[in-house]
Scaffold this motif. Structure first.
Motif, PDB file in Angstrom:
ATOM      1  N   ASP A  22      22.734  49.361  59.945  1.00  0.00           N
ATOM      2  CA  ASP A  22      22.005  49.957  58.818  1.00  0.00           C
ATOM      3  C   ASP A  22      22.697  51.213  58.307  1.00  0.00           C
ATOM      4  O   ASP A  22      22.702  51.481  57.105  1.00  0.00           O
ATOM      5  CB  ASP A  22      20.563  50.277  59.209  1.00  0.00           C
ATOM      6  N   ILE A  23      23.284  51.992  59.213  1.00  0.00           N
ATOM      7  CA  ILE A  23      24.040  53.179  58.800  1.00  0.00           C
ATOM      8  C   ILE A  23      25.210  52.755  57.923  1.00  0.00           C
ATOM      9  O   ILE A  23      25.484  53.370  56.891  1.00  0.00           O
ATOM     10  CB  ILE A  23      24.511  53.991  60.027  1.00  0.00           C
ATOM     11  N   LEU A  24      25.892  51.688  58.325  1.00  0.00           N
ATOM     12  CA  LEU A  24      27.008  51.172  57.516  1.00  0.00           C
ATOM     13  C   LEU A  24      26.549  50.819  56.100  1.00  0.00           C
ATOM     14  O   LEU A  24      27.212  51.131  55.120  1.00  0.00           O
ATOM     15  CB  LEU A  24      27.582  49.901  58.150  1.00  0.00           C
ATOM     16  N   ALA A  25      25.417  50.160  56.016  1.00  0.00           N
ATOM     17  CA  ALA A  25      24.965  49.619  54.738  1.00  0.00           C
ATOM     18  C   ALA A  25      24.205  50.612  53.878  1.00  0.00           C
ATOM     19  O   ALA A  25      24.316  50.569  52.653  1.00  0.00           O
ATOM     20  CB  ALA A  25      24.076  48.406  55.000  1.00  0.00           C
ATOM     21  N   LEU A  36      31.173  55.052  53.724  1.00  0.00           N
ATOM     22  CA  LEU A  36      31.371  54.403  55.024  1.00  0.00           C
ATOM     23  C   LEU A  36      31.439  52.889  54.896  1.00  0.00           C
ATOM     24  O   LEU A  36      32.341  52.246  55.438  1.00  0.00           O
ATOM     25  CB  LEU A  36      30.264  54.809  55.998  1.00  0.00           C
ATOM     26  N   SER A  37      30.509  52.291  54.145  1.00  0.00           N
ATOM     27  CA  SER A  37      30.548  50.830  53.992  1.00  0.00           C
ATOM     28  C   SER A  37      31.774  50.398  53.189  1.00  0.00           C
ATOM     29  O   SER A  37      32.310  49.322  53.398  1.00  0.00           O
ATOM     30  CB  SER A  37      29.270  50.308  53.348  1.00  0.00           C
ATOM     31  N   LYS A  38      32.238  51.249  52.283  1.00  0.00           N
ATOM     32  CA  LYS A  38      33.460  50.919  51.526  1.00  0.00           C
ATOM     33  C   LYS A  38      34.686  50.979  52.429  1.00  0.00           C
ATOM     34  O   LYS A  38      35.589  50.156  52.312  1.00  0.00           O
ATOM     35  CB  LYS A  38      33.615  51.861  50.346  1.00  0.00           C
ATOM     36  N   ILE A  39      34.729  51.967  53.322  1.00  0.00           N
ATOM     37  CA  ILE A  39      35.863  52.088  54.247  1.00  0.00           C
ATOM     38  C   ILE A  39      35.907  50.895  55.194  1.00  0.00           C
ATOM     39  O   ILE A  39      36.945  50.279  55.398  1.00  0.00           O
ATOM     40  CB  ILE A  39      35.777  53.406  55.048  1.00  0.00           C
ATOM     41  N   VAL A  40      34.760  50.565  55.773  1.00  0.00           N
ATOM     42  CA  VAL A  40      34.687  49.449  56.717  1.00  0.00           C
ATOM     43  C   VAL A  40      34.819  48.122  55.971  1.00  0.00           C
ATOM     44  O   VAL A  40      35.379  47.162  56.473  1.00  0.00           O
ATOM     45  CB  VAL A  40      33.373  49.507  57.531  1.00  0.00           C
ATOM     46  N   GLY A  41      34.275  48.064  54.742  1.00  0.00           N
ATOM     47  CA  GLY A  41      34.410  46.868  53.914  1.00  0.00           C
ATOM     48  C   GLY A  41      33.308  45.845  54.113  1.00  0.00           C
ATOM     49  O   GLY A  41      33.370  44.757  53.552  1.00  0.00           O
ATOM     50  N   THR A  42      32.300  46.181  54.913  1.00  0.00           N
ATOM     51  CA  THR A  42      31.217  45.238  55.174  1.00  0.00           C
ATOM     52  C   THR A  42      29.969  45.976  55.636  1.00  0.00           C
ATOM     53  O   THR A  42      30.048  47.132  56.037  1.00  0.00           O
ATOM     54  CB  THR A  42      31.630  44.198  56.236  1.00  0.00           C
ATOM     55  N   ASP A  43      28.844  45.285  55.592  1.00  0.00           N
ATOM     56  CA  ASP A  43      27.589  45.843  56.086  1.00  0.00           C
ATOM     57  C   ASP A  43      27.138  45.134  57.358  1.00  0.00           C
ATOM     58  O   ASP A  43      25.985  45.214  57.752  1.00  0.00           O
ATOM     59  CB  ASP A  43      26.500  45.730  55.021  1.00  0.00           C
ATOM     60  N   THR A  44      28.064  44.462  58.013  1.00  0.00           N
ATOM     61  CA  THR A  44      27.741  43.630  59.176  1.00  0.00           C
ATOM     62  C   THR A  44      28.640  43.979  60.355  1.00  0.00           C
ATOM     63  O   THR A  44      29.847  44.148  60.184  1.00  0.00           O
ATOM     64  CB  THR A  44      27.927  42.138  58.820  1.00  0.00           C
TER      65      THR A  44
END
Length: 142
Positions: A22-25, A36-44
């Motif tokens: 949830d923090i990612l997304a 953060l979600s853009k850096i990681v590239g996903t919400d999963t």
């Protein structure tokens, strides 16, 4: 990273995994938004569950005709010690469904959810989020 823990700890670990996901997304910052979600590239955060027999828990998606052990956390009930997961579709380097762990190149989210009783689970294996962001590029031979 594999986490081998008691049933109650498995529930708690999945609650923590959901929090991280949830923090990612959903966590914007004041100046950088959803960086953060853009850096990681996903919400999963993909994972699989390991049964007390020492094998990954396998699900059949009858609607879309594929089998998978790759999962995404949707919710967890500490009171009932169960979790709701969604299935991730495993694809090989050519973008075809695969049942072989060794051939998985990319995972795709699906809307197919299952409820899992965590009493039969003894470990959680987290996977690299890169499995959700890899591009399948097929170039012509000529």
């Amino acid at each position: 990273m594999s986490v081998k823990i008691t049933n109650n700890s498995i529930c708690e670990a999945l609650v923590e995994l959901k929090l991280l996901q949830d923090i990612l997304a959903n966590t914007p910052t004041k100046y950088f938004g959803h960086l953060l979600s853009k850096i990681v590239g996903t919400d999963t955060i993909p994972f699989f569950l390991i049964t007390k027999k020492g094998t990954p828990l396998v699900f059949n998606n009858l609607d879309e005709c594929f089998e998978t052990s790759f999962l995404r956390i949707e919710s967890t009930s500490l009171e009932k010690c169960c979790t709701t997961i969604s299935l991730l579709r495993p694809l090989d380097i050519e973008g075809k469904l695969t049942n072989s762990f060794c051939d998985v190149f990319r995972l795709e989210k699906t809307s197919n959810c299952k409820v899992v009783d965590l009493s039969c689970i003894c470990a959680i294996q987290l996977l690299d989020t890169e499995l959700l962001t890899r591009k399948i590029i097929i170039e012509p031979k000529w």
